[in-house]
Design an enzyme around this catalytic site. Structure first.
Site, PDB file in Angstrom:
ATOM      1  N   ASP A  36       0.830  -1.202   0.000  1.00  0.00           N
ATOM      2  CA  ASP A  36       0.000   0.000   0.000  1.00  0.00           C
ATOM      3  C   ASP A  36       0.867   1.255   0.000  1.00  0.00           C
ATOM      4  O   ASP A  36       1.725   1.426   0.868  1.00  0.00           O
ATOM      5  CB  ASP A  36      -0.867  -0.039   1.267  1.00  0.00           C
ATOM      6  CG  ASP A  36      -2.100   0.831   1.158  1.00  0.00           C
ATOM      7  OD1 ASP A  36      -2.353   1.369   0.070  1.00  0.00           O
ATOM      8  OD2 ASP A  36      -2.803   0.965   2.174  1.00  0.00           O
ATOM      9  N   ASP A  37       0.626   2.129  -0.947  1.00  0.00           N
ATOM     10  CA  ASP A  37       1.294   3.442  -0.983  1.00  0.00           C
ATOM     11  C   ASP A  37       2.814   3.345  -1.159  1.00  0.00           C
ATOM     12  O   ASP A  37       3.543   4.257  -0.761  1.00  0.00           O
ATOM     13  CB  ASP A  37       0.980   4.267   0.287  1.00  0.00           C
ATOM     14  CG  ASP A  37      -0.451   4.777   0.318  1.00  0.00           C
ATOM     15  OD1 ASP A  37      -1.313   4.137  -0.295  1.00  0.00           O
ATOM     16  OD2 ASP A  37      -0.701   5.813   0.950  1.00  0.00           O
ATOM     17  N   CYS A  75      -6.327   4.388  -2.953  1.00  0.00           N
ATOM     18  CA  CYS A  75      -6.335   2.948  -2.639  1.00  0.00           C
ATOM     19  C   CYS A  75      -7.476   2.170  -3.276  1.00  0.00           C
ATOM     20  O   CYS A  75      -7.251   1.267  -4.080  1.00  0.00           O
ATOM     21  CB  CYS A  75      -6.397   2.733  -1.128  1.00  0.00           C
ATOM     22  SG  CYS A  75      -5.130   3.593  -0.183  1.00  0.00           S
ATOM     23  N   HIS A 129      -9.691  -2.721  -0.799  1.00  0.00           N
ATOM     24  CA  HIS A 129      -9.601  -1.840   0.363  1.00  0.00           C
ATOM     25  C   HIS A 129     -10.350  -2.484   1.531  1.00  0.00           C
ATOM     26  O   HIS A 129     -11.406  -3.073   1.340  1.00  0.00           O
ATOM     27  CB  HIS A 129     -10.214  -0.475   0.030  1.00  0.00           C
ATOM     28  CG  HIS A 129      -9.836   0.592   0.995  1.00  0.00           C
ATOM     29  ND1 HIS A 129     -10.448   0.732   2.215  1.00  0.00           N
ATOM     30  CD2 HIS A 129      -8.897   1.556   0.935  1.00  0.00           C
ATOM     31  CE1 HIS A 129      -9.901   1.760   2.854  1.00  0.00           C
ATOM     32  NE2 HIS A 129      -8.959   2.267   2.101  1.00  0.00           N
ATOM     33  N   ASP A 329      -0.200  -0.016  -5.069  1.00  0.00           N
ATOM     34  CA  ASP A 329      -1.482   0.520  -5.556  1.00  0.00           C
ATOM     35  C   ASP A 329      -1.405   1.940  -6.109  1.00  0.00           C
ATOM     36  O   ASP A 329      -2.381   2.421  -6.655  1.00  0.00           O
ATOM     37  CB  ASP A 329      -2.595   0.343  -4.513  1.00  0.00           C
ATOM     38  CG  ASP A 329      -2.410   1.193  -3.268  1.00  0.00           C
ATOM     39  OD1 ASP A 329      -1.303   1.726  -3.049  1.00  0.00           O
ATOM     40  OD2 ASP A 329      -3.393   1.302  -2.494  1.00  0.00           O
ATOM     41  N   HIS A 330      -0.261   2.582  -6.003  1.00  0.00           N
ATOM     42  CA  HIS A 330      -0.003   3.886  -6.646  1.00  0.00           C
ATOM     43  C   HIS A 330       1.355   4.394  -6.188  1.00  0.00           C
ATOM     44  O   HIS A 330       2.030   3.737  -5.400  1.00  0.00           O
ATOM     45  CB  HIS A 330      -1.101   4.923  -6.324  1.00  0.00           C
ATOM     46  CG  HIS A 330      -1.511   4.939  -4.886  1.00  0.00           C
ATOM     47  ND1 HIS A 330      -0.731   5.497  -3.914  1.00  0.00           N
ATOM     48  CD2 HIS A 330      -2.592   4.424  -4.256  1.00  0.00           C
ATOM     49  CE1 HIS A 330      -1.325   5.336  -2.744  1.00  0.00           C
ATOM     50  NE2 HIS A 330      -2.447   4.678  -2.912  1.00  0.00           N
TER      51      HIS A 330
HETATM   52 CA   LIG Z   1      -2.884   3.049  -1.275  1.00  0.00          CA
END
Ligand SMILES: [Ca+2]
Length: 487
Positions: A36-37, A75, A129, A329-330
């Site tokens: 994540d992130d 997300c 999520h 996710d990004h």
């Molecule tokens: Ca994220």
């Protein structure tokens, strides 16, 4: 032929027959690891600071996609797009909250397609999520660790906040639990062990599941394991913090918003500011260094957990027939454009993610590609690599040609979306340009243009310059031929 030669030849023949039989009949499995992130700040992406030996090891037996883009830098919409194989323009999910079934009740997602073709599909941790899952995608309900996200410092801060609320009777109804969580700091080096925290526990469950699958080799699986780090708060056992010299960490040099960009577009989220130890106003250098230190420690923590999953594949022999996808996710900002702990826009820093695909026996192992790739391509790629029938409605393309030859392209552009201030922006990333068209009913379109070769971080919007007018007309036509503006 003497006896020894005969014996050797018999063994060789038996071995080759055995391998041929395995190749012909053994179904490939999928291990999808999500983080994540996590921006592509990894050793295998050329970053000299971060310590990511395990993800780098995966890159060594797979392919690194250097120009990989998510379809929205947030997300839930990003994950829904990847797992559904549809662009946000189709899912119409641009925010955190709604499930995919709210807009597409009858859709068959990518894991669901695998499930429908005999795969056992499971989700551990943050894949969709949290709280916005999709039951039909999995063979069993998604599993989430109950271990804490914080160490002792964060847990104590949360407990103190809970007591304050209890004493005053003023828990804000909508964000009550959230406000308790944000009492914790944005980062914590903890004395807890890997598996005392949520992500370590998730990895341990993933390892256990891989061992269970190893006992039933005839059952193909699609196992998704998602880690919460390095999403803020950056919480990692102290040993991962000890990998870095805080004073030597390089800070961002472009601490200003993209020049000449539309004011409504050049923004990012503020949720980092909600955490208990983040001051209001400008951050001083020691605090910036502490944040970056925490972010890198959190990446190294996730890296170690990825290593345990990879080790298990090796130990159980499943590496032989398991495709591994590592996907984030990004992208993320840690000071660039003066955005901290943030994504939430249509620029390169937010939409570019890390993606590594490793196939058993990959001929291009250890290579990198600059071929444009998208999250929506993961589904078609895995379906082709596993030999499943094509699924209806998938909007990405299989990356198998790129995996076979890193100099091949399957796209002339990658696309991302973001809604802001009543506008919907679609970013089109070609090899050279980042072009963003913002549309809003009743308003003329607003454009952004960045030269990715000269300006990789999007510091200067060129859209207002007369010499680019024809280029903008052409890029807009290319974009709208693919994604017409909805009335
Ligand atoms: Ca994220």
């Amino acid at each position: 032929m003497n006896r020894a030669t005969f014996a050797v030849m018999a063994v060789l023949l038996a071995t080759s027959l055995f391998s041929a039989r395995l190749d012909a009949s053994e179904q490939r499995n999928v291990l999808l690891i999500c983080s994540d992130d996590m921006r592509p700040q990894l050793g295998c992406y050329g970053d000299p600071t971060v310590k990511s030996p395990n993800i780098d090891r995966l890159a060594g037996r797979g392919m690194v996609f250097e120009q990989s883009y998510v379809q929205q830098a947030l997300c839930s919409p990003s994950r829904i797009s990847m797992l559904s194989g549809r662009y946000p323009a189709t899912t119409q999910i641009f925010e955190i909250g709604r499930t995919l079934r709210a807009t597409m009740p009858d859709i068959t997602t990518v894991p669901q397609h695998f499930k429908n073709h005999g795969y056992h599909c499971r989700s551990f941790g943050k894949v969709y999520h949290v709280g916005i899952d999709d039951e039909a995608s999995w063979s069993e309900p998604a599993w989430h660790s109950k271990k804490p996200r914080y160490g002792a410092i964060g847990q104590a801060a949360m407990e103190a906040r809970r007591k304050e609320y209890a004493a005053s009777g003023t828990v804000p109804p909508a964000r009550g639990q959230g406000m308790v969580f944000y009492a914790g700091p944005a980062f914590e080096a903890t004395d807890l062990g890997d598996d005392d925290l949520l992500d370590g526990d998730t990895a341990a469950r993933g390892v256990e599941q891989l061992r269970e699958y190893a006992k039933r080799p005839d059952q193909p699986f699609f196992l998704a394991v998602g880690f919460a780090n390095p999403h803020v708060p950056w919480v990692a056992p102290k040993k991962y913090w000890d990998l870095y010299d805080r004073a030597a960490l390089p800070l961002a040099r472009n601490e200003f918003p993209p020049k000449d960009a539309p004011a409504f577009a050049a923004t990012s989220g503020q949720d980092f500011r909600w955490y208990g130890n983040v001051p209001e106003g400008p951050l001083d250098e020691p605090f910036k260094r502490a944040c970056l230190h925490g972010y890198l420690a959190a990446i190294s923590y996730v890296d170690a957990l990825v290593g345990r999953l990879l080790d298990t594949l090796e130990e159980t022999g499943q590496a032989r027939n398991t495709i591994v996808v590592f996907w984030t996710d990004h992208g993320y900002y840690m000071g660039e454009h003066n955005w901290w702990g943030a994504k939430h826009n249509n620029y390169e820093g937010a939409t570019r993610n890390a993606m590594i695909i490793a196939i058993p026996g990959q001929k291009s192992a250890g290579q990198k590609t600059r071929a444009l790739a998208q999250a929506v391509d993961i589904g078609p790629t895995l379906i082709e690599l596993c030999g499943l029938p094509a699924a209806d409605g998938l909007e990405g393309r299989s990356l198998k040609p790129v995996l076979d030859d890193p100099n091949t392209d399957v796209h002339d552009a990658a696309f991302s979306w973001y809604p802001k201030a009543g506008y919907l922006g679609v970013a089109m990333r070609t090899d050279r340009w980042r072009f963003v068209e913002w549309t809003k009913p009743g308003q003329p379109p607003v454009h952004e243009l960045y030269d990715q070769h000269a300006d990789p971080q999007n510091d200067v919007n060129l859209a207002g310059r007369a010499e680019h007018a024809e280029l903008i007309r052409s890029l807009s036509a290319q974009l709208r031929a693919r994604f017409p503006v909805k009335p």
